[in-house]
Design a protein around this motif. Structure first.
Motif, PDB file in Angstrom:
ATOM      1  N   ASP A   1     -12.649  -7.338  14.504  1.00  0.00           N
ATOM      2  CA  ASP A   1     -13.045  -5.941  14.686  1.00  0.00           C
ATOM      3  C   ASP A   1     -12.492  -5.479  16.030  1.00  0.00           C
ATOM      4  O   ASP A   1     -12.849  -6.043  17.076  1.00  0.00           O
ATOM      5  CB  ASP A   1     -14.585  -5.865  14.671  1.00  0.00           C
ATOM      6  N   PHE A   2     -11.662  -4.487  15.997  1.00  0.00           N
ATOM      7  CA  PHE A   2     -11.039  -3.995  17.227  1.00  0.00           C
ATOM      8  C   PHE A   2     -12.082  -3.454  18.206  1.00  0.00           C
ATOM      9  O   PHE A   2     -11.824  -3.350  19.401  1.00  0.00           O
ATOM     10  CB  PHE A   2      -9.997  -2.923  16.879  1.00  0.00           C
TER      11      PHE A   2
ATOM     12  N   SER B   1       0.847  -1.198   0.000  1.00  0.00           N
ATOM     13  CA  SER B   1       0.000   0.000   0.000  1.00  0.00           C
ATOM     14  C   SER B   1       0.878   1.242   0.000  1.00  0.00           C
ATOM     15  O   SER B   1       2.040   1.185   0.408  1.00  0.00           O
ATOM     16  CB  SER B   1      -0.877   0.031   1.267  1.00  0.00           C
TER      17      SER B   1
ATOM     18  N   ASP C   1      -7.077  -6.846  11.424  1.00  0.00           N
ATOM     19  CA  ASP C   1      -7.894  -5.957  10.580  1.00  0.00           C
ATOM     20  C   ASP C   1      -9.290  -6.555  10.449  1.00  0.00           C
ATOM     21  O   ASP C   1      -9.475  -7.762  10.614  1.00  0.00           O
ATOM     22  CB  ASP C   1      -7.269  -5.784   9.188  1.00  0.00           C
TER      23      ASP C   1
ATOM     24  N   ASP D   1      -3.170   2.282  12.305  1.00  0.00           N
ATOM     25  CA  ASP D   1      -3.499   3.071  11.112  1.00  0.00           C
ATOM     26  C   ASP D   1      -4.992   2.890  10.822  1.00  0.00           C
ATOM     27  O   ASP D   1      -5.434   3.103   9.704  1.00  0.00           O
ATOM     28  CB  ASP D   1      -2.643   2.577   9.935  1.00  0.00           C
TER      29      ASP D   1
ATOM     30  N   GLY E   1       1.006  -2.889   4.322  1.00  0.00           N
ATOM     31  CA  GLY E   1       2.198  -2.052   4.097  1.00  0.00           C
ATOM     32  C   GLY E   1       3.004  -1.812   5.374  1.00  0.00           C
ATOM     33  O   GLY E   1       4.225  -1.989   5.398  1.00  0.00           O
ATOM     34  N   TRP E   2       2.320  -1.419   6.445  1.00  0.00           N
ATOM     35  CA  TRP E   2       3.031  -1.112   7.701  1.00  0.00           C
ATOM     36  C   TRP E   2       3.686  -2.378   8.264  1.00  0.00           C
ATOM     37  O   TRP E   2       4.811  -2.335   8.758  1.00  0.00           O
ATOM     38  CB  TRP E   2       2.061  -0.527   8.737  1.00  0.00           C
TER      39      TRP E   2
HETATM   40  C1  LIG Z   1      -5.637   2.945   5.971  1.00  0.00           C
HETATM   41  S1  LIG Z   1      -5.993   1.259   6.127  1.00  0.00           S
HETATM   42  C2  LIG Z   1      -4.516   0.595   6.812  1.00  0.00           C
HETATM   43  C3  LIG Z   1      -3.381   0.498   5.844  1.00  0.00           C
HETATM   44  C4  LIG Z   1      -2.230  -0.275   6.424  1.00  0.00           C
HETATM   45  N1  LIG Z   1      -1.600   0.433   7.528  1.00  0.00           N
HETATM   46  C5  LIG Z   1      -1.173  -0.540   5.392  1.00  0.00           C
HETATM   47  O1  LIG Z   1      -0.055  -0.073   5.547  1.00  0.00           O
HETATM   48  O2  LIG Z   1      -1.440  -1.253   4.425  1.00  0.00           O
HETATM   49  C6  LIG Z   1      -7.058   1.239   7.503  1.00  0.00           C
HETATM   50  C7  LIG Z   1      -7.498  -0.150   7.914  1.00  0.00           C
HETATM   51  O3  LIG Z   1      -8.174  -0.072   9.175  1.00  0.00           O
HETATM   52  C8  LIG Z   1      -9.082  -1.134   9.206  1.00  0.00           C
HETATM   53  N2  LIG Z   1     -10.057  -0.927  10.276  1.00  0.00           N
HETATM   54  C9  LIG Z   1     -10.941   0.092  10.410  1.00  0.00           C
HETATM   55  N3  LIG Z   1     -11.699  -0.085  11.497  1.00  0.00           N
HETATM   56  C10 LIG Z   1     -11.267  -1.224  12.088  1.00  0.00           C
HETATM   57  C11 LIG Z   1     -11.678  -1.942  13.240  1.00  0.00           C
HETATM   58  N4  LIG Z   1     -12.686  -1.524  13.993  1.00  0.00           N
HETATM   59  N5  LIG Z   1     -11.024  -3.083  13.559  1.00  0.00           N
HETATM   60  C12 LIG Z   1     -10.015  -3.539  12.778  1.00  0.00           C
HETATM   61  N6  LIG Z   1      -9.593  -2.900  11.660  1.00  0.00           N
HETATM   62  C13 LIG Z   1     -10.213  -1.764  11.316  1.00  0.00           C
HETATM   63  C14 LIG Z   1      -9.707  -1.098   7.819  1.00  0.00           C
HETATM   64  O4  LIG Z   1     -10.327  -2.332   7.501  1.00  0.00           O
HETATM   65  C15 LIG Z   1      -8.499  -0.785   6.941  1.00  0.00           C
HETATM   66  O5  LIG Z   1      -7.950  -1.946   6.365  1.00  0.00           O
END
Ligand SMILES: C[S@@+](CC[C@H](N)C(=O)[O-])C[C@H]1O[C@@H](n2cnc3c(N)ncnc32)[C@H](O)[C@@H]1O
Length: 247
Positions: A119-120, A50, A103, A143, A81-82
């Motif tokens: 789901d967090f 990403s 995630d 993230d 990515g991270w």
């Molecule tokens: C911007 S993306 C992360 C990109 C990642 N850091 C990378 O480097 O590829 C944000 C992610 O947060 C996840 N997300 C959002 N709410 C969440 C939750 N409640 N629990 C787990 N993951 C969540 C989304 O599914 C999404 O994949």
């Protein structure tokens, strides 16, 4: 999608996507931005999953957070990515350190990374994560971004809720000296959260990596030097064993 990113003269192509009526919908605007985004092209070239990878790379250039052998939690990790960047920094493939990533979405496996789709916000998520970590962490990074509704205030509240929960989880799992890095929105770490972070960490700052789009309100809060209030696992291994505590 295989779109040439450069024209015959070698200059980057600007791609415009329009409807038959010449209007641009928000989805098309997103696609247009992706096609014209140098970080997207670079991520594809360099094998990062990403463009977000560059945000962590740039934060890392400034903050020098990740060290060989560290134990890391990656919240909102997909597509990875991270986790890729962190895995490289801590020497995960050579058997050093640990990464537990979660995630809502599935994530293609990254060698050595322990991934759980969850789901967090589920009440048992922190507990399940603690079990997967099986000991204190040096860095908790988040993230996570809730799906945007387009309603500014609602989106802001949703991201604040995620950050507050992530910070609470960080307090439970971090070893003394550990760090918490999380995405917030401009003005998102005010009030109680900022005060709590300042109380529990030696240093708190905000960072806006160049890879974070200038027109977005996205920002990262970085809290380092966790003071260890209520850290779990403090007796599961000496804090001085942790790379974060050896700064
Ligand atoms: C911007 S993306 C992360 C990109 C990642 N850091 C990378 O480097 O590829 C944000 C992610 O947060 C996840 N997300 C959002 N709410 C969440 C939750 N409640 N629990 C787990 N993951 C969540 C989304 O599914 C999404 O994949």
């Amino acid at each position: 999608m295989n779109t040439p990113s450069r024209g015959p003269d070698g200059r980057p192509l600007k791609v415009r996507v329009k409807t038959a009526r010449g209007r641009t919908t928000s989805q098309q605007k997103w696609l247009q931005r992706q096609l014209n985004d140098p970080y997207v092209a670079r991520a594809r070239r360099e094998g990062w999953r990403s463009r977000a990878a560059f945000k962590l790379i740039e934060i890392e250039e400034k903050a020098r957070l990740l060290k060989k052998g560290m134990r890391i939690v990656d919240l909102g990790a997909a597509p990875g990515g991270w986790s890729q960047v962190a895995a490289q920094k801590i020497g995960l493939e050579a058997g050093h350190g640990k990464i537990v990533a979660i995630d809502l979405l599935e994530m293609e496996a990254i060698p050595g990374v322990v991934f759980a789709q969850m789901d967090f916000l589920e009440p048992d998520a922190p507990e399940r994560l603690l079990a997967l970590m099986d000991g204190p962490a040096d860095v908790v990074m988040s993230d996570m971004a809730a799906n945007a509704t387009g309603h500014k205030k609602t989106d802001h509240l949703k991201i604040v809720a995620l950050v507050e929960l992530a910070a609470e989880f960080a307090r439970q799992v971090l070893a003394p000296g550990g760090a918490f890095l999380a995405k917030v929105l401009q003005g998102g770490t005010e009030g109680a959260l900022l005060a709590d972070l300042k109380r529990d960490f030696a240093q708190v700052k905000h960072l806006k990596p160049a890879a974070s789009r200038a027109d977005s309100a996205e920002l990262y809060v970085l809290a380092t030097g966790y003071r260890g209030r209520g850290a779990v696992g403090a007796d599961e291994g000496s804090p001085t064993d942790s790379p974060a505590a050896q700064e």
